[in-house]
Design an enzyme around this catalytic site. Structure first.
Site, PDB file in Angstrom:
ATOM      1  CG  ASP A 291      -1.675  -9.229   0.080  1.00 25.04           C
ATOM      2  OD1 ASP A 291      -2.045 -10.355   0.463  1.00 25.04           O
ATOM      3  OD2 ASP A 291      -2.224  -8.177   0.436  1.00 25.04           O
TER       4      ASP A 291
ATOM      5  CD  GLU B 287      -2.319  -5.230   7.286  1.00 20.84           C
ATOM      6  OE1 GLU B 287      -2.242  -6.258   7.980  1.00 20.84           O
ATOM      7  OE2 GLU B 287      -3.398  -4.858   6.783  1.00 20.84           O
TER       8      GLU B 287
HETATM    9  C1  6LW Z   1      -1.739  -9.481   4.224  1.00 21.25           C
HETATM   10  C2  6LW Z   1      -1.844  -8.198   4.962  1.00 21.25           C
HETATM   11  C3  6LW Z   1      -3.289  -7.938   4.840  1.00 21.25           C
HETATM   12  O1  6LW Z   1      -0.692 -10.275   4.656  1.00 21.25           O
HETATM   13  O2  6LW Z   1      -3.974  -9.102   4.772  1.00 21.25           O
HETATM   14  O3  6LW Z   1      -5.092  -6.717   5.175  1.00 21.25           O
HETATM   15  C4  6LW Z   1      -3.069 -10.148   4.572  1.00 21.25           C
HETATM   16  N1  6LW Z   1      -3.825  -6.813   4.782  1.00 21.25           N
HETATM   17  O4  6LW Z   1      -1.046  -7.169   4.425  1.00 21.25           O
HETATM   18  C5  6LW Z   1      -3.559 -11.039   3.470  1.00 21.25           C
HETATM   19  O5  6LW Z   1      -3.808 -10.291   2.310  1.00 21.25           O
END
Ligand code: 6LW
Length: 493
Positions: A16, A169
């Site tokens: 991330d 996200e």
């Molecule tokens: C992060 C989100 C994600 O906050 O998983 O799968 C979470 N993507 O962007 C943790 O990495």
């Protein structure tokens, strides 16, 4: 001559990623989940060579993690710079939700948390020319906020739900030229991960999806790099554009296992007809124009300082009562706080392995304690080499199974414990070894055993983290004179 660099630019469990540039300096942060301290922060002058300069959340009052199970705690962070101040905003999914901290110096100290009553994860900040601060969170939702007061001024409003894949996200908003670009991850952080982008003339939209979405994905390929997604854009001083992103390097029997976790990669971005274009991510890429290599960090930590270096992390907390660099000068002394690595509370001080082939050694004076080295993914997936009462045991904990897999007599006094991670040789691979690597355990230079590494990988244990190798004590008090980490990747078979 076109310079090249090797991906990942920050190897190991550093997922991330978020990046910002101030003049000629770049700063990068990554998520840290249940580990304390949290949100490692790096500095670079060229986007390729990074040095960890600290952890943004290095005080317990910034980072309540009590009861945070594996892969909870701190999710994705964003780092931004505005009006002389650095902002880091993130989510503590185990305590309180979204919050931000600020600092004048990115190496710290950072402020106490300013909590902000916004739903969701993956918060990101951007300012417009009128000084309004906009915050995006997954979904994607947008709010106008007063970050220093932690107040939501308007919204949140849904502004774009992506191209229809699951989990829109990691939203970041950028004002570039006449457009507001919204870049997101979609498809989930596994093999279906993608990067998509949309644009609008105002942060609130309406947004137009890029005609070539997803602008980046490795899904459906057999590329050595997989799960590309969760990207953040950055410009270079000479007008180039790059993105940092997370991805994995799975190995072993198809589709493979990635024991190091999700790592930080770098990829060039080109702008064509007002849209960012990104080619697939390669293990070797053309470097940005500026080149500022760094000396590798010292392989050995002799514990001669007065504070632990920033790469040392512990699950959930590291109370001052559990460790000392002064009780026995030149040694790291650890006091047991829990009777088992399987429990949430225990004394463990470790670092992320950053190479698929590496070797760790540490000199342990066990005294009358129970102590050793552990290669952990979480409380139910770890391999340990442990000394207690004159015996050495290699113990494998895989899910509900716990097995002593090797034993030896421990010589009196300090012992050198070793852990090696190596890729199988061609013969072993041809002979049917199908895991990602072999994890070896050594006593005073003699190998006691090698274990299949697939059981310490995300594909088996699930979750968002990656391996951490560390020193631990589960009974009494023990001291470590030094800890050495050697990159052995150049010896690739
Ligand atoms: C992060 C989100 C994600 O906050 O998983 O799968 C979470 N993507 O962007 C943790 O990495």
């Amino acid at each position: 001559m076109t310079r090249k660099f090797d991906n990942p630019v920050v190897g190991g469990f550093f997922p991330d990623p978020s990046v910002c540039r101030v003049g000629e300096d770049y700063y990068l942060v990554c998520s840290s989940f249940e580990y304390f301290p949290g949100v490692p922060i790096f500095h670079s002058r060229d986007l390729v060579h990074w040095r960890q300069i600290g952890n943004v959340l290095d005080r317990p009052e910034q980072l309540p993690l009590e009861g945070a199970v594996a892969s909870r705690g701190i999710y994705a962070p964003t780092i931004r710079y505005h009006d002389g101040l650095f902002y880091m905003i993130t989510t503590n999914v185990s305590h309180g939700g979204n919050f931000l901290v600020t600092a004048e110096d990115p190496a710290g100290p950072w402020s106490d948390p300013v909590w902000i009553d916004l739903p969701g994860i993956d918060p990101s900040l951007v300012w417009d020319e009128d000084g309004n601060c906009w915050c995006t969170v997954h979904g994607v939702q947008l709010a106008r906020v007063d970050p220093l007061a932690g107040k939501v001024l308007e919204g949140p409003w849904p502004i774009w739900s992506g191209t229809g894949l699951q989990w829109p996200e990691a939203p970041h908003l950028y004002q570039i030229g006449d457009w507001w670009y919204l870049m997101i991850a979609e498809g989930g952080t596994e093999r279906g991960h993608t990067v998509a982008v949309a644009r609008a003339t105002h942060p609130r939209g309406p947004y137009e999806s890029a005609p070539h979405n997803p602008i980046l994905t490795h899904r459906g390929t057999d590329r050595p790099i997989q799960s590309t997604g969760h990207a953040d854009l950055v410009s270079t001083p000479d007008g180039g554009w790059f993105m940092v992103l997370l991805a994995t390097r799975p190995r072993g029997f198809t589709p493979g296992y990635h024991p190091l976790g999700r790592e930080t990669f770098l990829k060039r971005v080109e702008w064509v007809d007002g849209w960012p274009r990104v080619e697939p991510v390669e293990l070797t890429e053309e470097a940005p124009a500026r080149w500022h290599p760094l000396d590798p960090p010292p392989a050995r930590d002799d514990f001669t300082g007065t504070a632990l270096a920033p790469e040392w992390i512990s699950p959930r907390s590291r109370p001052d009562s559990s460790w000392s660099l002064t009780e026995r000068p030149g040694w790291l002394t650890l006091h047991a706080t829990g009777a088992s690595l399987d429990e949430q509370v225990h004394t463990f001080v470790g670092r992320r392995p950053q190479h698929q082939q590496c070797r760790v050694q540490a000199l342990l004076d066990p005294g009358s304690a129970r102590a050793g080295l552990s290669v952990r993914l979480d409380e139910t997936h770890h391999y340990d080499i442990e000394v207690a009462a004159g015996r050495v045991e290699v113990i494998a904990r895989i899910g509900f199974l716990r097995q002593v897999v090797a034993t030896a007599d421990a010589p009196d006094g300090p012992v050198t414990l070793g852990v090696s991670m190596r890729l199988p040789t061609r013969e072993e691979a041809d002979g049917g070894f199908l895991g990602p690597d072999l994890v070896g355990f050594h006593l005073d230079g003699t190998q006691l055993c090698e274990l299949d590494g697939r059981y310490l990988s995300t594909e088996v244990a699930t979750g968002f983290t990656g391996r951490v190798i560390g020193m631990y004590v589960t009974e009494g008090t023990a001291s470590f004179d030094w800890f050495e980490y050697l990159n052995e990747e150049e010896q690739q078979p």
